[in-house]
Design a protein around this motif. Structure first.
Motif, PDB file in Angstrom:
ATOM      1  N   ARG A   1       0.823  -1.211   0.000  1.00  0.00           N
ATOM      2  CA  ARG A   1       0.000   0.000   0.000  1.00  0.00           C
ATOM      3  C   ARG A   1       0.858   1.263   0.000  1.00  0.00           C
ATOM      4  NH1 ARG A   1      -1.013   4.642   3.430  1.00  0.00           N
ATOM      5  NH2 ARG A   1      -2.991   5.497   2.674  1.00  0.00           N
ATOM      6  N   ASN A   2       1.919   1.283   0.825  1.00  0.00           N
ATOM      7  CA  ASN A   2       2.824   2.430   0.848  1.00  0.00           C
ATOM      8  C   ASN A   2       3.501   2.645  -0.498  1.00  0.00           C
ATOM      9  OD1 ASN A   2       2.191   2.934   3.463  1.00  0.00           O
ATOM     10  ND2 ASN A   2       4.151   2.296   4.318  1.00  0.00           N
ATOM     11  N   TYR A   3       3.816   1.558  -1.180  1.00  0.00           N
ATOM     12  CA  TYR A   3       4.442   1.701  -2.496  1.00  0.00           C
ATOM     13  C   TYR A   3       3.441   2.225  -3.522  1.00  0.00           C
ATOM     14  CZ  TYR A   3       7.438   0.630  -6.466  1.00  0.00           C
ATOM     15  OH  TYR A   3       8.211   0.733  -7.596  1.00  0.00           O
ATOM     16  N   MET A   4       2.251   1.650  -3.538  1.00  0.00           N
ATOM     17  CA  MET A   4       1.269   2.056  -4.540  1.00  0.00           C
ATOM     18  C   MET A   4       0.814   3.496  -4.361  1.00  0.00           C
ATOM     19  SD  MET A   4      -1.064  -1.400  -4.841  1.00  0.00           S
ATOM     20  CE  MET A   4      -0.330  -2.965  -5.346  1.00  0.00           C
ATOM     21  N   VAL A   5       0.770   3.967  -3.127  1.00  0.00           N
ATOM     22  CA  VAL A   5       0.389   5.363  -2.878  1.00  0.00           C
ATOM     23  C   VAL A   5       1.384   6.319  -3.525  1.00  0.00           C
ATOM     24  CG1 VAL A   5       0.281   7.100  -1.043  1.00  0.00           C
ATOM     25  CG2 VAL A   5      -0.962   4.972  -0.806  1.00  0.00           C
ATOM     26  N   GLY A   6       2.648   5.914  -3.594  1.00  0.00           N
ATOM     27  CA  GLY A   6       3.674   6.771  -4.162  1.00  0.00           C
ATOM     28  C   GLY A   6       3.744   6.755  -5.672  1.00  0.00           C
ATOM     29  N   LEU A   7       2.942   5.952  -6.353  1.00  0.00           N
ATOM     30  CA  LEU A   7       2.949   5.931  -7.809  1.00  0.00           C
ATOM     31  C   LEU A   7       2.306   7.204  -8.355  1.00  0.00           C
ATOM     32  CD1 LEU A   7       1.918   2.215  -8.464  1.00  0.00           C
ATOM     33  CD2 LEU A   7       4.213   3.205  -8.533  1.00  0.00           C
ATOM     34  N   PRO A   8       2.723   7.655  -9.553  1.00  0.00           N
ATOM     35  CA  PRO A   8       2.182   8.906 -10.120  1.00  0.00           C
ATOM     36  C   PRO A   8       0.660   8.850 -10.286  1.00  0.00           C
ATOM     37  CG  PRO A   8       4.119   8.194 -11.334  1.00  0.00           C
ATOM     38  CD  PRO A   8       3.767   7.073 -10.406  1.00  0.00           C
ATOM     39  N   ARG A   9      -0.021   9.849  -9.712  1.00  0.00           N
ATOM     40  CA  ARG A   9      -1.481   9.902  -9.805  1.00  0.00           C
ATOM     41  C   ARG A   9      -1.942  10.173 -11.233  1.00  0.00           C
ATOM     42  NH1 ARG A   9      -5.626  10.588  -6.203  1.00  0.00           N
ATOM     43  NH2 ARG A   9      -4.102  10.628  -4.507  1.00  0.00           N
ATOM     44  N   ASP A  10      -1.126  10.933 -11.994  1.00  0.00           N
ATOM     45  CA  ASP A  10      -1.530  11.309 -13.353  1.00  0.00           C
ATOM     46  C   ASP A  10      -1.758  10.090 -14.236  1.00  0.00           C
ATOM     47  OD1 ASP A  10      -1.308  13.905 -12.541  1.00  0.00           O
ATOM     48  OD2 ASP A  10       0.686  14.231 -13.421  1.00  0.00           O
ATOM     49  N   ILE A  11      -0.941   9.069 -14.065  1.00  0.00           N
ATOM     50  CA  ILE A  11      -1.084   7.872 -14.899  1.00  0.00           C
ATOM     51  C   ILE A  11      -2.422   7.198 -14.653  1.00  0.00           C
ATOM     52  CG2 ILE A  11      -0.138   5.580 -15.382  1.00  0.00           C
ATOM     53  CD1 ILE A  11       2.596   6.611 -14.649  1.00  0.00           C
ATOM     54  N   ILE A  12      -2.803   7.092 -13.395  1.00  0.00           N
ATOM     55  CA  ILE A  12      -4.060   6.427 -13.053  1.00  0.00           C
ATOM     56  C   ILE A  12      -5.254   7.259 -13.499  1.00  0.00           C
ATOM     57  CG2 ILE A  12      -5.433   5.547 -11.121  1.00  0.00           C
ATOM     58  CD1 ILE A  12      -2.783   5.030  -9.690  1.00  0.00           C
ATOM     59  N   GLU A  13      -5.184   8.583 -13.314  1.00  0.00           N
ATOM     60  CA  GLU A  13      -6.296   9.452 -13.729  1.00  0.00           C
ATOM     61  C   GLU A  13      -6.469   9.438 -15.236  1.00  0.00           C
ATOM     62  OE1 GLU A  13      -5.423  13.209 -12.036  1.00  0.00           O
ATOM     63  OE2 GLU A  13      -6.183  12.681 -10.031  1.00  0.00           O
ATOM     64  N   CYS A  14      -5.347   9.420 -15.971  1.00  0.00           N
ATOM     65  CA  CYS A  14      -5.445   9.352 -17.433  1.00  0.00           C
ATOM     66  C   CYS A  14      -6.073   8.034 -17.876  1.00  0.00           C
ATOM     67  CB  CYS A  14      -4.061   9.508 -18.058  1.00  0.00           C
ATOM     68  SG  CYS A  14      -3.371  11.172 -17.928  1.00  0.00           S
ATOM     69  N   ALA A  15      -5.734   6.943 -17.182  1.00  0.00           N
ATOM     70  CA  ALA A  15      -6.314   5.649 -17.522  1.00  0.00           C
ATOM     71  C   ALA A  15      -7.819   5.652 -17.269  1.00  0.00           C
ATOM     72  CB  ALA A  15      -5.630   4.554 -16.711  1.00  0.00           C
ATOM     73  N   LYS A  16      -8.253   6.292 -16.185  1.00  0.00           N
ATOM     74  CA  LYS A  16      -9.693   6.361 -15.898  1.00  0.00           C
ATOM     75  C   LYS A  16     -10.411   7.213 -16.934  1.00  0.00           C
ATOM     76  CE  LYS A  16      -9.494   5.488 -10.921  1.00  0.00           C
ATOM     77  NZ  LYS A  16      -9.805   6.013  -9.563  1.00  0.00           N
ATOM     78  N   VAL A  17      -9.757   8.290 -17.370  1.00  0.00           N
ATOM     79  CA  VAL A  17     -10.364   9.127 -18.405  1.00  0.00           C
ATOM     80  C   VAL A  17     -10.531   8.350 -19.706  1.00  0.00           C
ATOM     81  CG1 VAL A  17      -9.973  11.163 -19.867  1.00  0.00           C
ATOM     82  CG2 VAL A  17      -9.557  11.298 -17.411  1.00  0.00           C
ATOM     83  N   ASP A  18      -9.579   7.473 -19.984  1.00  0.00           N
ATOM     84  CA  ASP A  18      -9.665   6.666 -21.206  1.00  0.00           C
ATOM     85  C   ASP A  18     -10.634   5.504 -21.077  1.00  0.00           C
ATOM     86  OD1 ASP A  18      -7.814   8.265 -22.440  1.00  0.00           O
ATOM     87  OD2 ASP A  18      -6.095   7.012 -21.898  1.00  0.00           O
ATOM     88  N   GLY A  19     -11.287   5.379 -19.920  1.00  0.00           N
ATOM     89  CA  GLY A  19     -12.317   4.362 -19.748  1.00  0.00           C
ATOM     90  C   GLY A  19     -11.842   3.064 -19.137  1.00  0.00           C
ATOM     91  N   ALA A  20     -10.651   3.026 -18.588  1.00  0.00           N
ATOM     92  CA  ALA A  20     -10.133   1.796 -17.985  1.00  0.00           C
ATOM     93  C   ALA A  20     -10.834   1.529 -16.652  1.00  0.00           C
ATOM     94  CB  ALA A  20      -8.626   1.906 -17.762  1.00  0.00           C
ATOM     95  N   THR A  21     -11.142   0.285 -16.402  1.00  0.00           N
ATOM     96  CA  THR A  21     -11.744  -0.102 -15.123  1.00  0.00           C
ATOM     97  C   THR A  21     -10.653  -0.239 -14.058  1.00  0.00           C
ATOM     98  OG1 THR A  21     -11.548  -2.466 -15.597  1.00  0.00           O
ATOM     99  CG2 THR A  21     -13.555  -1.344 -16.362  1.00  0.00           C
ATOM    100  N   ASP A  22     -11.118  -0.337 -12.801  1.00  0.00           N
ATOM    101  CA  ASP A  22     -10.138  -0.509 -11.722  1.00  0.00           C
ATOM    102  C   ASP A  22      -9.321  -1.788 -11.898  1.00  0.00           C
ATOM    103  OD1 ASP A  22     -10.447   1.777 -10.076  1.00  0.00           O
ATOM    104  OD2 ASP A  22     -12.371   1.003  -9.367  1.00  0.00           O
ATOM    105  N   PHE A  23      -9.957  -2.842 -12.356  1.00  0.00           N
ATOM    106  CA  PHE A  23      -9.234  -4.092 -12.556  1.00  0.00           C
ATOM    107  C   PHE A  23      -8.186  -3.958 -13.652  1.00  0.00           C
ATOM    108  CE2 PHE A  23      -8.682  -8.371 -14.347  1.00  0.00           C
ATOM    109  CZ  PHE A  23      -8.340  -9.070 -13.197  1.00  0.00           C
ATOM    110  N   GLN A  24      -8.514  -3.261 -14.737  1.00  0.00           N
ATOM    111  CA  GLN A  24      -7.550  -3.045 -15.808  1.00  0.00           C
ATOM    112  C   GLN A  24      -6.395  -2.166 -15.341  1.00  0.00           C
ATOM    113  OE1 GLN A  24     -10.279  -1.450 -18.720  1.00  0.00           O
ATOM    114  NE2 GLN A  24     -10.361  -3.399 -19.856  1.00  0.00           N
TER     115      GLN A  24
END
Length: 386
Positions: free
Chosen positions: A265-288
Motif C-alpha cells: 500500500r505504501n508503495y502504490m500510494v507513491g505511484l504517479p497519480r496522473d497515470i491512473i487518472e489518465c487511464a480512468k479518463v480513457d475508460g479503464a476499469t479498476d481491474f484493468q
C-alpha cells in the motif's frame, strides 16, 4: 553555506567500516559451514574449518588383518600387511603408535610391541606391520593399533550423498526439501496475490471505513505470532483442515498479510497519480488499471515482500510444528529434520553441517538474485504517502 551543503560527512568511514564488519560477521560462519559440509568426521573433530587446506595430525584406530589370513613361517605364525590398505584409510606417514588406548603414542615407527599372549607387532612409518606369535592366532578380528599420523586435506561428497539420498528417514533430507518447497511456494504466492488487491483498494479506491482498515492493518503488525497459534489451530481442527498443507498455507498467509498489505500500500500510494487518472479518463476499469499499470510498476515492492515471506516460511519451525507435523513424518520440513538429526546424529558434525548448508542454500540464492529489489521496495513510500 554552499561549502557545508557540498561537504561529505566525516562519519562516512565509520559507515564503511560497519558495513565491512557486518559482511564479514555474516560471511565467515556461512563459509565455515560450506567448507565443513565437505570434510570428514575425523577432520572436523581434529581442526577448525580454517585449517581444512592443511595437513592435520590425527589419531586413528586401525586393525590388523583377521587371523584367518595368518601364514606359518617355521615355528612362527605371521599376519602382515598395511594398516591403511587393510582399513581402507588414507595413507599417511606415522609419527607414533600404540597398542593400548591408554598409551597411543608409546612406540615410534619401527618399534616392536609385546602383546603378551597375542604375540608381537612391529609397525613401520608407511603403515606396514608384522604381527607374529609362537602359537596360532585365534578369533575373528585383528589387533587394534592406535596410530598418530599427519593426514593430508580430504574433501568428500559422501556427506551430501548421506543427507540427500540416504534411504533412512532419519538421515535423508530429500523428502524434507520437497516438503519445504511445497509449503514455501504457495505460502509466498497466496499472500502476495491477496495483499496486492487489498493494497490497491486501500491506496486508490474511495470507500467508507478505509482509514479504519489501514489502522487495523498497522495494528496487526505488532500482534505476536504465538498469541494466535492455539486459537487458529483449534479453528483449523474444527473445520477439518488441521494438520496438513492447506492449514499451514492459510496460517502463513494470515501471519504475512499485515506486512504485505502495509508494504504494498505504501508503495502504490507513491505511484504517479496522473497515470491512473489518465487511464480512468480513457475508460479503464479498476481491474484493468490494477493489472496493466499498478502491478508492473509495483514489481520492486512485490519482490521485496516475496524475499521476506520466502525466507520466513523456509526457515520456519514453529508454525510447521503446530500446523503441519504429523506422527508419520511424511510432511516433515527441513528445519524439523535438522532438529531430528541433532537428536539421532548429534555426534556426526559433518552430517549436521551438510544438512544445515542444504537448508540455507536456497534462501541464499533467492536473496542474491532478488536483492536489488529489496531496498527499493522497503524505501518506497517512506517519504511520500497518501
Amino acid at each position: 553555506m554552499a561549502k557545508i551543503a557540498g561537504k561529505k560527512s566525516g562519519l562516512v568511514w565509520a559507515v564503511h567500516i560497519s558495513v565491512v564488519v557486518l559482511v564479514v560477521l555474516w560471511l565467515l560462519p556461512t563459509l565455515g559451514l560450506f567448507i565443513s559440509s565437505f570434510r570428514t568426521a575425523d577432520q572436523i573433530s581434529t581442526s577448525g574449518w580454517w585449517g581444512a587446506l592443511f595437513s592435520q595430525e590425527q589419531n586413528l584406530v586401525l586393525r590388523t588383518a583377521a587371523p584367518s589370513t595368518q601364514k606359518q613361517e617355521g615355528n612362527l605364525y605371521v599376519v602382515s600387511g598395511n594398516l591403511f590398505v587393510d582399513n581402507k584409510a588414507t595413507p599417511a606417514p606415522i609419527g607414533a603408535w600404540g597398542s593400548s588406548s591408554q598409551a597411543i603414542d608409546a612406540y615410534a615407527p619401527g618399534d616392536t610391541a609385546d602383546l603378551g599372549d597375542d604375540g608381537r607387532v612391529t609397525v613401520h612409518e608407511n603403515g606396514d606391520y608384522r604381527l607374529e606369535n609362537n602359537s596360532e592366532f585365534s578369533g575373528s578380528r585383528g589387533e587394534r593399533i592406535f596410530v598418530t599420523a599427519e593426514l593430508p586435506p580430504e574433501f568428500t561428497l559422501d556427506n551430501y550423498n548421506t543427507v540427500l539420498f540416504s534411504g533412512s528417514t532419519t538421515d535423508s533430507m530429500a523428502k524434507a526439501f520437497f516438503n519445504t518447497l511445497t509449503v514455501t511456494i504457495p505460502a509466498t504466492v497466496i499472500p502476495i496475490v491477496i495483499a496486492a488487491f487489498a493494497a490497491y483498494a486501500l491506496a486508490w479506491m474511495e470507500f467508507p471505513g478505509r482509514a479504519l482498515l489501514i489502522a487495523g492493518v498497522v495494528a496487526l503488525l505488532v500482534v505476536p505470532l504465538q498469541l494466535a497459534l492455539i486459537p487458529l489451530l483449534r479453528l483449523h481442527l474444527s473445520i477439518g483442515i488441521g494438520k496438513g498443507y492447506l492449514g499451514v498455507w492459510l496460517a502463513h498467509t494470515g501471519f504475512g498479510l499485515p506486512l504485505a498489505i502495509y508494504l504494498l500500500r505504501n508503495y502504490m500510494v507513491g505511484l504517479p497519480r496522473d497515470i491512473i487518472e489518465c487511464a480512468k479518463v480513457d475508460g479503464a476499469t479498476d481491474f484493468q488499471i490494477f493489472t496493466r499499470i499498478i502491478l508492473p510498476l509495483s514489481f520492486p515492492a512485490l519482490a521485496s515482500f516475496a524475499i521476506f515471506q520466502f525466507l520466513w516460511t523456509w526457515n520456519d519451525l514453529l508454525v510447521a510444528k503446530v500446523f503441519l507435523i504429523d506422527a508419520t513424518g511424511e510432511t516433515t520440513v527441513m528445519t524439523n529434520q535438522i532438529v531430528e538429526l541433532l537428536g539421532t546424529r548429534g555426534g556426526n558434525w559433518e552430517i549436521l553441517a551438510t544438512a544445515a548448508f542444504v537448508s540455507i542454500a536456497v534462501p541464499l540464492l533467492v536473496f542474491f538474485f532478488m536483492q536489488r529489489y529489496l531496498v527499493r521496495g522497503l524505501l518506497a513510500g517512506s517519504v511520500k504517502g497518501g
